[in-house]
Design a protein around this motif. Structure first.
Motif, PDB file in Angstrom:
ATOM      1  N   SER A  18       7.635  -5.308   2.120  1.00 35.58           N
ATOM      2  CA  SER A  18       6.900  -5.605   3.347  1.00 35.58           C
ATOM      3  C   SER A  18       7.766  -6.109   4.483  1.00 35.58           C
ATOM      4  O   SER A  18       8.708  -6.863   4.286  1.00 35.58           O
ATOM      5  CB  SER A  18       5.817  -6.648   3.072  1.00 35.58           C
ATOM      6  OG  SER A  18       4.856  -6.116   2.234  1.00 35.58           O
ATOM      7  N   GLN A  19       7.363  -5.690   5.675  1.00 42.15           N
ATOM      8  CA  GLN A  19       7.923  -6.227   6.901  1.00 42.15           C
ATOM      9  C   GLN A  19       6.937  -7.186   7.549  1.00 42.15           C
ATOM     10  O   GLN A  19       7.324  -8.023   8.346  1.00 42.15           O
ATOM     11  CB  GLN A  19       8.252  -5.085   7.869  1.00 42.15           C
ATOM     12  CG  GLN A  19       9.357  -4.204   7.357  1.00 42.15           C
ATOM     13  CD  GLN A  19       9.500  -2.937   8.177  1.00 42.15           C
ATOM     14  OE1 GLN A  19       8.516  -2.346   8.590  1.00 42.15           O
ATOM     15  NE2 GLN A  19      10.735  -2.513   8.373  1.00 42.15           N
TER      16      GLN A  19
ATOM     17  N   GLU B  10       0.368   0.553   4.512  1.00 37.63           N
ATOM     18  CA  GLU B  10      -0.428  -0.676   4.524  1.00 37.63           C
ATOM     19  C   GLU B  10      -1.119  -0.827   3.175  1.00 37.63           C
ATOM     20  O   GLU B  10      -1.720   0.113   2.658  1.00 37.63           O
ATOM     21  CB  GLU B  10      -1.477  -0.661   5.628  1.00 37.63           C
ATOM     22  CG  GLU B  10      -2.294  -1.948   5.643  1.00 37.63           C
ATOM     23  CD  GLU B  10      -3.310  -1.985   6.744  1.00 37.63           C
ATOM     24  OE1 GLU B  10      -3.022  -2.631   7.767  1.00 37.63           O
ATOM     25  OE2 GLU B  10      -4.379  -1.367   6.574  1.00 37.63           O
ATOM     26  N   ILE B  11      -0.998  -2.019   2.629  1.00 33.97           N
ATOM     27  CA  ILE B  11      -1.633  -2.337   1.354  1.00 33.97           C
ATOM     28  C   ILE B  11      -2.450  -3.603   1.550  1.00 33.97           C
ATOM     29  O   ILE B  11      -1.965  -4.582   2.116  1.00 33.97           O
ATOM     30  CB  ILE B  11      -0.587  -2.543   0.244  1.00 33.97           C
ATOM     31  CG1 ILE B  11       0.179  -1.246   0.044  1.00 33.97           C
ATOM     32  CG2 ILE B  11      -1.253  -3.001  -1.045  1.00 33.97           C
ATOM     33  CD1 ILE B  11       1.307  -1.338  -0.920  1.00 33.97           C
ATOM     34  N   VAL B  12      -3.688  -3.548   1.093  1.00 39.73           N
ATOM     35  CA  VAL B  12      -4.574  -4.706   1.174  1.00 39.73           C
ATOM     36  C   VAL B  12      -5.009  -5.063  -0.247  1.00 39.73           C
ATOM     37  O   VAL B  12      -5.575  -4.232  -0.955  1.00 39.73           O
ATOM     38  CB  VAL B  12      -5.810  -4.422   2.057  1.00 39.73           C
ATOM     39  CG1 VAL B  12      -6.726  -5.634   2.078  1.00 39.73           C
ATOM     40  CG2 VAL B  12      -5.386  -4.032   3.461  1.00 39.73           C
TER      41      VAL B  12
ATOM     42  N   ARG C  28      -6.251  -3.114  -5.164  1.00 43.46           N
ATOM     43  CA  ARG C  28      -5.142  -2.721  -4.292  1.00 43.46           C
ATOM     44  C   ARG C  28      -5.564  -1.470  -3.541  1.00 43.46           C
ATOM     45  O   ARG C  28      -5.810  -0.426  -4.131  1.00 43.46           O
ATOM     46  CB  ARG C  28      -3.910  -2.426  -5.149  1.00 43.46           C
ATOM     47  CG  ARG C  28      -2.704  -1.950  -4.372  1.00 43.46           C
ATOM     48  CD  ARG C  28      -1.576  -1.633  -5.367  1.00 43.46           C
ATOM     49  NE  ARG C  28      -0.346  -1.313  -4.694  1.00 43.46           N
ATOM     50  CZ  ARG C  28       0.078  -0.070  -4.465  1.00 43.46           C
ATOM     51  NH1 ARG C  28      -0.639   0.965  -4.870  1.00 43.46           N
ATOM     52  NH2 ARG C  28       1.211   0.143  -3.846  1.00 43.46           N
ATOM     53  N   ARG C  29      -5.654  -1.591  -2.213  1.00 47.77           N
ATOM     54  CA  ARG C  29      -6.019  -0.451  -1.365  1.00 47.77           C
ATOM     55  C   ARG C  29      -4.778  -0.064  -0.548  1.00 47.77           C
ATOM     56  O   ARG C  29      -4.285  -0.845   0.253  1.00 47.77           O
ATOM     57  CB  ARG C  29      -7.190  -0.822  -0.465  1.00 47.77           C
ATOM     58  CG  ARG C  29      -7.822   0.387   0.204  1.00 47.77           C
ATOM     59  CD  ARG C  29      -9.063   0.026   0.983  1.00 47.77           C
ATOM     60  NE  ARG C  29      -8.705  -0.770   2.150  1.00 47.77           N
ATOM     61  CZ  ARG C  29      -9.206  -1.981   2.417  1.00 47.77           C
ATOM     62  NH1 ARG C  29     -10.083  -2.533   1.624  1.00 47.77           N
ATOM     63  NH2 ARG C  29      -8.837  -2.629   3.497  1.00 47.77           N
ATOM     64  N   TYR C  30      -4.296   1.157  -0.761  1.00 51.58           N
ATOM     65  CA  TYR C  30      -3.036   1.613  -0.195  1.00 51.58           C
ATOM     66  C   TYR C  30      -3.269   2.830   0.689  1.00 51.58           C
ATOM     67  O   TYR C  30      -3.932   3.782   0.279  1.00 51.58           O
ATOM     68  CB  TYR C  30      -2.090   1.972  -1.351  1.00 51.58           C
ATOM     69  CG  TYR C  30      -0.769   2.571  -0.949  1.00 51.58           C
ATOM     70  CD1 TYR C  30       0.068   1.923  -0.068  1.00 51.58           C
ATOM     71  CD2 TYR C  30      -0.360   3.784  -1.481  1.00 51.58           C
ATOM     72  CE1 TYR C  30       1.285   2.464   0.274  1.00 51.58           C
ATOM     73  CE2 TYR C  30       0.865   4.335  -1.142  1.00 51.58           C
ATOM     74  CZ  TYR C  30       1.686   3.664  -0.261  1.00 51.58           C
ATOM     75  OH  TYR C  30       2.896   4.201   0.081  1.00 51.58           O
ATOM     76  N   SER C  31      -2.732   2.766   1.914  1.00 50.95           N
ATOM     77  CA  SER C  31      -2.851   3.927   2.804  1.00 50.95           C
ATOM     78  C   SER C  31      -1.533   4.139   3.539  1.00 50.95           C
ATOM     79  O   SER C  31      -0.776   3.212   3.788  1.00 50.95           O
ATOM     80  CB  SER C  31      -3.993   3.747   3.799  1.00 50.95           C
ATOM     81  OG  SER C  31      -3.725   2.673   4.674  1.00 50.95           O
ATOM     82  N   ILE C  32      -1.291   5.403   3.886  1.00 56.54           N
ATOM     83  CA  ILE C  32      -0.104   5.784   4.647  1.00 56.54           C
ATOM     84  C   ILE C  32      -0.564   6.349   5.973  1.00 56.54           C
ATOM     85  O   ILE C  32      -1.408   7.251   6.017  1.00 56.54           O
ATOM     86  CB  ILE C  32       0.738   6.826   3.878  1.00 56.54           C
ATOM     87  CG1 ILE C  32       1.185   6.260   2.530  1.00 56.54           C
ATOM     88  CG2 ILE C  32       1.938   7.272   4.707  1.00 56.54           C
ATOM     89  CD1 ILE C  32       1.894   7.256   1.650  1.00 56.54           C
TER      90      ILE C  32
ATOM     91  N   THR D 251      -2.770  -8.726   3.292  1.00 54.96           N
ATOM     92  CA  THR D 251      -2.356  -7.447   3.881  1.00 54.96           C
ATOM     93  C   THR D 251      -0.836  -7.395   3.977  1.00 54.96           C
ATOM     94  O   THR D 251      -0.204  -8.299   4.524  1.00 54.96           O
ATOM     95  CB  THR D 251      -2.970  -7.266   5.281  1.00 54.96           C
ATOM     96  OG1 THR D 251      -4.388  -7.380   5.178  1.00 54.96           O
ATOM     97  CG2 THR D 251      -2.619  -5.921   5.866  1.00 54.96           C
ATOM     98  N   LEU D 252      -0.257  -6.338   3.437  1.00 61.97           N
ATOM     99  CA  LEU D 252       1.186  -6.107   3.463  1.00 61.97           C
ATOM    100  C   LEU D 252       1.432  -4.775   4.154  1.00 61.97           C
ATOM    101  O   LEU D 252       0.733  -3.799   3.878  1.00 61.97           O
ATOM    102  CB  LEU D 252       1.740  -6.047   2.036  1.00 61.97           C
ATOM    103  CG  LEU D 252       1.378  -7.210   1.109  1.00 61.97           C
ATOM    104  CD1 LEU D 252       1.788  -6.891  -0.322  1.00 61.97           C
ATOM    105  CD2 LEU D 252       2.031  -8.484   1.570  1.00 61.97           C
ATOM    106  N   SER D 253       2.414  -4.740   5.047  1.00 55.40           N
ATOM    107  CA  SER D 253       2.693  -3.471   5.722  1.00 55.40           C
ATOM    108  C   SER D 253       4.187  -3.336   6.013  1.00 55.40           C
ATOM    109  O   SER D 253       4.902  -4.322   6.131  1.00 55.40           O
ATOM    110  CB  SER D 253       1.883  -3.363   7.016  1.00 55.40           C
ATOM    111  OG  SER D 253       2.195  -4.419   7.887  1.00 55.40           O
ATOM    112  N   TRP D 254       4.618  -2.078   6.129  1.00 58.57           N
ATOM    113  CA  TRP D 254       5.997  -1.770   6.474  1.00 58.57           C
ATOM    114  C   TRP D 254       6.089  -0.347   6.994  1.00 58.57           C
ATOM    115  O   TRP D 254       5.194   0.455   6.822  1.00 58.57           O
ATOM    116  CB  TRP D 254       6.934  -1.979   5.287  1.00 58.57           C
ATOM    117  CG  TRP D 254       6.761  -1.030   4.154  1.00 58.57           C
ATOM    118  CD1 TRP D 254       7.377   0.173   3.969  1.00 58.57           C
ATOM    119  CD2 TRP D 254       5.917  -1.204   3.013  1.00 58.57           C
ATOM    120  NE1 TRP D 254       6.974   0.761   2.797  1.00 58.57           N
ATOM    121  CE2 TRP D 254       6.065  -0.069   2.187  1.00 58.57           C
ATOM    122  CE3 TRP D 254       5.035  -2.196   2.609  1.00 58.57           C
ATOM    123  CZ2 TRP D 254       5.387   0.088   0.997  1.00 58.57           C
ATOM    124  CZ3 TRP D 254       4.363  -2.030   1.426  1.00 58.57           C
ATOM    125  CH2 TRP D 254       4.538  -0.903   0.632  1.00 58.57           C
TER     126      TRP D 254
END
Length: 157
Positions: A56-57, A82-84, A94-98, A70-73
């Protein structure tokens, strides 16, 4: 006749002792199984959150015990990830989207104790601190296991 009564009494005592031992072994086996289940679920959740936090950033914990987290990079090819992580129905999801696409949702931990003192995440001073508690079993025989970890996100942030 007295010898038969004495033999039956001794046999009854031996049978009672064997039954008691069997019940104790079964109860202990059940507790061990519940402990293993709770420990595995808590560690699995920590593994997935740690894995994503290290990439993550940007880390944004929620207000209620840090969830949703919420984690994003941004990857080298400029794709935004983005992962929530959220807690619903005693499960960490874990919800992951690009690039804002359709999210892929998976369960990374079950039997999670969602009480805010037992399962928390905090992000302070560039360090994400997780505490996950899982509870397996029923009633007075339930077993709770807490696991904690400090995670440093991507270096240089």
């Amino acid at each position: 006749m007295i010898e038969v009564i004495a033999t039956l009494a001794i046999t009854g005592l031996i049978g009672l002792g064997a039954a008691t031992a069997t019940v104790q072994v079964m109860n202990q086996s059940s507790r061990n199984s519940d402990y293993t289940t709770a420990s595995t679920q808590a560690m699995n959740a920590i593994y997935w959150i740690s894995r994503d936090a290290q990439m993550s950033q940007d880390i944004s914990p929620g207000e209620n015990s840090g969830f949703p987290l919420t984690l994003s990079w941004v990857e080298w090819d400029n794709s935004g990830h983005e992962i929530v992580y959220s807690i619903q129905d005693d499960k960490i999801r874990r919800r992951y989207s690009i690039d804002g696409g359709v999210p892929d949702e998976t369960v990374v931990g079950q039997y999670i104790n969602s009480v805010s003192e037992n399962t928390t995440c905090e992000y302070t001073g560039g360090m994400l601190t997780l505490k996950i508690t899982a509870t397996a079993g029923e009633g007075s025989r339930s077993v709770s296991v807490s696991k904690a970890r400090e995670i440093t996100p991507r270096p240089g942030l």
